[in-house]
Design an enzyme around this catalytic site. Sequence first.
Site, PDB file in Angstrom:
ATOM      1  N   LYS A   1      14.896  24.225 -25.922  1.00  0.00           N
ATOM      2  CA  LYS A   1      14.302  23.926 -24.403  1.00  0.00           C
ATOM      3  C   LYS A   1      15.138  23.704 -23.506  1.00  0.00           C
ATOM      4  O   LYS A   1      15.859  22.250 -23.504  1.00  0.00           O
ATOM      5  CB  LYS A   1      13.333  22.878 -24.772  1.00  0.00           C
ATOM      6  CG  LYS A   1      12.437  22.399 -23.665  1.00  0.00           C
ATOM      7  CD  LYS A   1      12.528  21.135 -23.184  1.00  0.00           C
ATOM      8  CE  LYS A   1      11.979  20.907 -21.705  1.00  0.00           C
ATOM      9  NZ  LYS A   1      12.700  21.630 -20.540  1.00  0.00           N
TER      10      LYS A   1
ATOM     11  N   GLU B   1      21.699  11.718 -28.134  1.00  0.00           N
ATOM     12  CA  GLU B   1      22.984  11.841 -27.303  1.00  0.00           C
ATOM     13  C   GLU B   1      22.505  11.375 -25.907  1.00  0.00           C
ATOM     14  O   GLU B   1      21.913  11.972 -25.183  1.00  0.00           O
ATOM     15  CB  GLU B   1      23.718  12.989 -27.140  1.00  0.00           C
ATOM     16  CG  GLU B   1      25.309  12.766 -26.934  1.00  0.00           C
ATOM     17  CD  GLU B   1      25.741  12.870 -25.660  1.00  0.00           C
ATOM     18  OE1 GLU B   1      25.495  11.489 -25.089  1.00  0.00           O
ATOM     19  OE2 GLU B   1      26.214  13.748 -25.147  1.00  0.00           O
TER      20      GLU B   1
ATOM     21  N   CYS C   1      27.628  12.015 -19.351  1.00  0.00           N
ATOM     22  CA  CYS C   1      27.287  10.903 -19.691  1.00  0.00           C
ATOM     23  C   CYS C   1      28.567  10.000 -19.896  1.00  0.00           C
ATOM     24  O   CYS C   1      28.140   8.762 -20.171  1.00  0.00           O
ATOM     25  CB  CYS C   1      26.618  11.303 -21.016  1.00  0.00           C
ATOM     26  SG  CYS C   1      27.563  12.438 -22.157  1.00  0.00           S
TER      27      CYS C   1
ATOM     28  N   GLU D   1      22.669   3.419 -15.363  1.00  0.00           N
ATOM     29  CA  GLU D   1      23.512   4.625 -15.262  1.00  0.00           C
ATOM     30  C   GLU D   1      22.860   5.406 -13.863  1.00  0.00           C
ATOM     31  O   GLU D   1      21.870   5.624 -13.922  1.00  0.00           O
ATOM     32  CB  GLU D   1      23.205   5.556 -16.579  1.00  0.00           C
ATOM     33  CG  GLU D   1      23.828   6.725 -16.445  1.00  0.00           C
ATOM     34  CD  GLU D   1      23.552   7.639 -17.776  1.00  0.00           C
ATOM     35  OE1 GLU D   1      22.644   7.822 -18.158  1.00  0.00           O
ATOM     36  OE2 GLU D   1      24.493   8.359 -18.200  1.00  0.00           O
TER      37      GLU D   1
END
Length: 507
Positions: free
Chosen positions: A190, A265, A299, A400
């Site tokens: 996906k 992750e 990331c 973040e």
Amino acid sequence: MNDRLSPQALASAGTLQKFKMFIGGEWVDSASGEYFETDNPYTGLPWGLIPRGNEEDVDLAVKAAHKALHSREWRGLTASNRGALLRALGDALGEHAPRLAEIEVRDNGKLYAEMSQQTEYLRQWYYYFGGLADKIEGAVIPIDKPDNFTYTRYEPIGVVAAIIPWNSPLFLAAWKIAPALAAGNTIVLKPSEFTSASLLEFAKVFETVGFPPGVLNVVTGFGAEVGAPLSVHPLVAKVAFTGSEATGKRIYASAANSLKKVTLELGGKSANIVFKDADVDNAVKGVISGIFAACGQTCVAGSRLVVQKSMHDEFVEKLVALAKSANLGDPMKPTTQLGPVTNRPQLAKILDYIDIAKKEGAEAVIGGKRPVEEALQNGWFVEPTIFAGVKNSMRIAQEEIFGPVLSVIPFEDEEEAIAIANDTTFGLAAGLWTTDLRRALRMPARLEVGTVWVNTYRAMSYMAPFGGYKQSGLGKESGQDMIKDYMQKKTVWMSTQEEVPNPFIIR
Ligand code: ADP
């Protein structure tokens, strides 16, 4: 998405490239027949139409993957033959690397220079795990029970749902597809709703290699409409996810109901730590590439610069000088050094954080706004931004941002540097810049992160395990060991006795 014309109207006007999904080896429209637009971050305009999948499409894809899992064509393949198919896929991807990179840029706005390196490199995951496919061995156990022969074998887990974010779709998908198929599983992929095209193009390459139908399926659509039903489908055995912390936690909770295996992750707030004894020019380059490469949309972005107080001013000055020289523009041009951010919501989020930082009392020593140049007005650009005067407790140092925004936090000594670096809920990566060998050896053990880079930043390889500590994730990707995360271990007991003993006499 934009609201000028409906997707259907644009498609019938023939201005947008129309895609199909890949289910059970067939190219199909979504069950609902609906589409959504995918935008080019540089022009701010839609360029393609992606099928808007839903629960029904997910069900078809998972059932196709489940059927393939138990098919003779796939189950009956030797591990060596699976490996050969993966290596052939690596070769085919190599041939299509420049074209795939261009599609990636059109959807995520990252530099062609970076995307073409990535699409060139990603075949290595298929070669490496293809090579590993037939080297996974069980064991014969020297069992303590006489008259028994006991051994273990590794088997695939089943249908794997791979849920992919928008920052590096082909690359991050390869980290999951290569080991999952090497281990004999089947996959439903996906892509992110912001960047579906490259993985659909990947499926076209995949199709040419000779894998049986249903081994890999791609369902496009939104998180709530495709990702959510996929991660609770009863026939999915494992969810491999890369994305935000919030979505990762939601998936972990919903997958628990049916005890699916999960690897996550997630995000990071990585510290790039610079000591006075560092090679300053190298450290400047490392810090700048740590935060401004990919426009901070990785990331592992080194979004906190933790710098020794005694060199703070001189170092920030050098950073600003280098950041100022960055050339913003068309990501396809080789001279461009900083492209737009990938999508409109992300642009809004970054600008919000810039506001928050200013309100919290941080000082933008460069950037802190959208660029004013005429040529950059259509795209989703943000100036490279560096905030000085940041305390580690501020929101811009803890949350973040996923954009080109660096927070500079000073420290006195090594103990304080470690304390600041570890004072975050995340634990993905850290950078360390020092020429003191003892310090370089001492510090990595004390940093609560999955990867430490010493005098370098953002290095990655198919051979090197990657994954987060703390709330940056669960499990690792890449490296030899992790293929076993896509397998389950079975123990087989065989009796060598001629006669089964009397069950009422306990021995
Ligand atoms: P990002 O901010 O990177 O878009 P997300 O975690 O929202 O982060 O997205 C990563 C991937 O997860 C995308 O493919 C997205 O569609 C998918 N996703 C979003 N919400 C859900 C959900 N509730 N369940 C499963 N997948 C989801």
